[in-house]
Write a protein that holds these residues in place. Sequence first.
Motif, PDB file in Angstrom:
ATOM      1  N   ARG A  14       0.830  -1.209   0.000  1.00 51.34           N
ATOM      2  CA  ARG A  14       0.000   0.000   0.000  1.00 51.34           C
ATOM      3  C   ARG A  14       0.860   1.253   0.000  1.00 51.34           C
ATOM      4  O   ARG A  14       0.524   2.249  -0.652  1.00 51.34           O
ATOM      5  CB  ARG A  14      -0.932  -0.008   1.212  1.00 51.34           C
ATOM      6  N   ASN A  15       1.969   1.221   0.710  1.00 51.48           N
ATOM      7  CA  ASN A  15       2.882   2.368   0.691  1.00 51.48           C
ATOM      8  C   ASN A  15       3.456   2.580  -0.708  1.00 51.48           C
ATOM      9  O   ASN A  15       3.638   3.726  -1.158  1.00 51.48           O
ATOM     10  CB  ASN A  15       4.017   2.160   1.692  1.00 51.48           C
ATOM     11  N   TYR A  16       3.754   1.490  -1.388  1.00 56.87           N
ATOM     12  CA  TYR A  16       4.257   1.630  -2.760  1.00 56.87           C
ATOM     13  C   TYR A  16       3.184   2.193  -3.692  1.00 56.87           C
ATOM     14  O   TYR A  16       3.483   2.981  -4.587  1.00 56.87           O
ATOM     15  CB  TYR A  16       4.760   0.284  -3.292  1.00 56.87           C
ATOM     16  N   GLU A  17       1.931   1.795  -3.511  1.00 51.16           N
ATOM     17  CA  GLU A  17       0.852   2.337  -4.335  1.00 51.16           C
ATOM     18  C   GLU A  17       0.710   3.844  -4.133  1.00 51.16           C
ATOM     19  O   GLU A  17       0.468   4.588  -5.085  1.00 51.16           O
ATOM     20  CB  GLU A  17      -0.457   1.625  -4.013  1.00 51.16           C
ATOM     21  N   ALA A  70       2.203   9.325  -6.677  1.00 47.40           N
ATOM     22  CA  ALA A  70       3.027  10.537  -6.698  1.00 47.40           C
ATOM     23  C   ALA A  70       4.056  10.536  -7.813  1.00 47.40           C
ATOM     24  O   ALA A  70       4.785  11.520  -7.978  1.00 47.40           O
ATOM     25  CB  ALA A  70       3.726  10.713  -5.350  1.00 47.40           C
ATOM     26  N   GLY A  71       4.151   9.437  -8.578  1.00 50.39           N
ATOM     27  CA  GLY A  71       5.067   9.393  -9.713  1.00 50.39           C
ATOM     28  C   GLY A  71       6.310   8.583  -9.481  1.00 50.39           C
ATOM     29  O   GLY A  71       7.238   8.608 -10.299  1.00 50.39           O
ATOM     30  N   ILE A  72       6.399   7.852  -8.372  1.00 47.04           N
ATOM     31  CA  ILE A  72       7.567   7.031  -8.067  1.00 47.04           C
ATOM     32  C   ILE A  72       7.376   5.664  -8.723  1.00 47.04           C
ATOM     33  O   ILE A  72       6.342   5.019  -8.548  1.00 47.04           O
ATOM     34  CB  ILE A  72       7.766   6.885  -6.546  1.00 47.04           C
ATOM     35  N   ARG A  73       8.374   5.236  -9.481  1.00 47.99           N
ATOM     36  CA  ARG A  73       8.327   3.949 -10.157  1.00 47.99           C
ATOM     37  C   ARG A  73       9.581   3.138  -9.810  1.00 47.99           C
ATOM     38  O   ARG A  73      10.578   3.676  -9.322  1.00 47.99           O
ATOM     39  CB  ARG A  73       8.245   4.127 -11.680  1.00 47.99           C
ATOM     40  N   VAL A  74       9.510   1.856 -10.097  1.00 40.47           N
ATOM     41  CA  VAL A  74      10.674   0.996  -9.870  1.00 40.47           C
ATOM     42  C   VAL A  74      11.783   1.357 -10.842  1.00 40.47           C
ATOM     43  O   VAL A  74      12.956   1.491 -10.475  1.00 40.47           O
ATOM     44  CB  VAL A  74      10.270  -0.480 -10.013  1.00 40.47           C
ATOM     45  N   ASP A  75      11.427   1.544 -12.114  1.00 38.27           N
ATOM     46  CA  ASP A  75      12.406   1.949 -13.117  1.00 38.27           C
ATOM     47  C   ASP A  75      12.693   3.436 -12.994  1.00 38.27           C
ATOM     48  O   ASP A  75      11.871   4.225 -12.519  1.00 38.27           O
ATOM     49  CB  ASP A  75      11.891   1.636 -14.519  1.00 38.27           C
ATOM     50  N   THR A  76      13.862   3.828 -13.451  1.00 39.85           N
ATOM     51  CA  THR A  76      14.246   5.236 -13.431  1.00 39.85           C
ATOM     52  C   THR A  76      13.499   5.976 -14.529  1.00 39.85           C
ATOM     53  O   THR A  76      13.624   5.631 -15.719  1.00 39.85           O
ATOM     54  CB  THR A  76      15.765   5.392 -13.628  1.00 39.85           C
TER      55      THR A  76
END
Length: 426
Positions: A77-80, A85-91
């Motif tokens: 849920r924190n990752y969602e 907010a625009g944070i992804r695993v890939d750069t």
Amino acid sequence: MAFRSGCSCGFGPFNEDNARFLMLAVFIILYLLCGAAVFSALEQPMEAEAKERWGQRFEQFSQKHNLSNKELDNFLRNYEEANVAGIRVDTIRPRWDFTGAFYFVGTVVSTIGFGMTTPATIGGKIFLIFYGLIGCAATILFFNLFLERVITVIAFVLKFCHERRRRKAMLPQNGCRRLSEGSGGGGRGGRGEGLAGWKPSVYCVMLILGAAAILVSCCASAMYSAVEGWGYLDSLYFCFVAFSTIGFGDVVSSQRLAYEEGNVNQTAYRLGNFLFILTGVCCIYSLFNVISIVIKQVLNWLLRRMEAPCHCPRRGGHHPEQRLPRRNVVVPGHLRAQRDLSIETDAVNESEVDGRRMSGEMISMRDFLAANKVNLAIMQKQLSEMANGHPRQSGSNSRHGHNGFSGGVGALGIMNNRLAETSVDR
């Protein structure tokens, strides 16, 4: 815009415009049901398989790292929240620098709305409401003006080609110009008069706009395949989703932090991406509006097929084709027999309506609906004249009912009387 009156068969007070609207609503509902059935059959097995595979990975990961299901759920849920907010695993590129914000507002005013970037603050959400209200309205106006100019250019080119073919057809085998009988020396004037009222067919315009949209999509897909590394079919899918302003957001262009070494290629790619999306949206928007004319033609054809000839019994031994004048109507019978109701003439007869109402004479519900429709039609005509900046020809309004295309507003109002199928002279 002629109104039907008389016997109760046919559409009666439920006029042709309302019948066309109802048929279109039923068609859209059936279209949605068929689409839901097809997509459910295609995508539901993949969804069940992905859900099962995710459950297995979830259990394996929690057992491997000795985590409880609750702790792992909280982490996801924190990752969602970070993903929103625009944070992804890939750069990826920054979402809210100037270029990223410009990409975002472009998707807002064009009504694409990919969804990969959304405002997270209260101030940003409030500002988006007012910003999108003005921006979307201005962009729709831009699309309508673009459509008007595209139709004008296509009509000019097709008229030029039609004139060239006609001029070649008038040349006999010996190379001398063949004059029509009785034209004398006015051959050029005769051609000008023959082409004065010529308008292109909606099918030719639809074919040209479809070819333009396909060309832009193919060129853009080639660029996306080379730069983004997508498959060509995925690139075509993105082009249609973006150009039609559907904007799912599952595949979005120009989101990686760097594509090539150096800023020149990256800047050129972002510029090309902007131009392709702008051109594609304009072409698809124009194509959609022309296709809507074809759909309206099909509805008009269906209405004509559904209209049965009137065989109502008549009183007093009158001829079946003769309609008895009714006394309790808005317009007296002798005036109704002299002319048909139209937008131009109904405004003159408002005094007659008021006089009959002041006299205490009752009117039927059908005539009440017809009178309200006249007022709405006059209001629509005035709004159209104010938007166009000049009044329309008075002779054209009385014949709009023959082809089922009224003045309209927006894109339909722009294409009215510009194509052969929407011309009042047909």
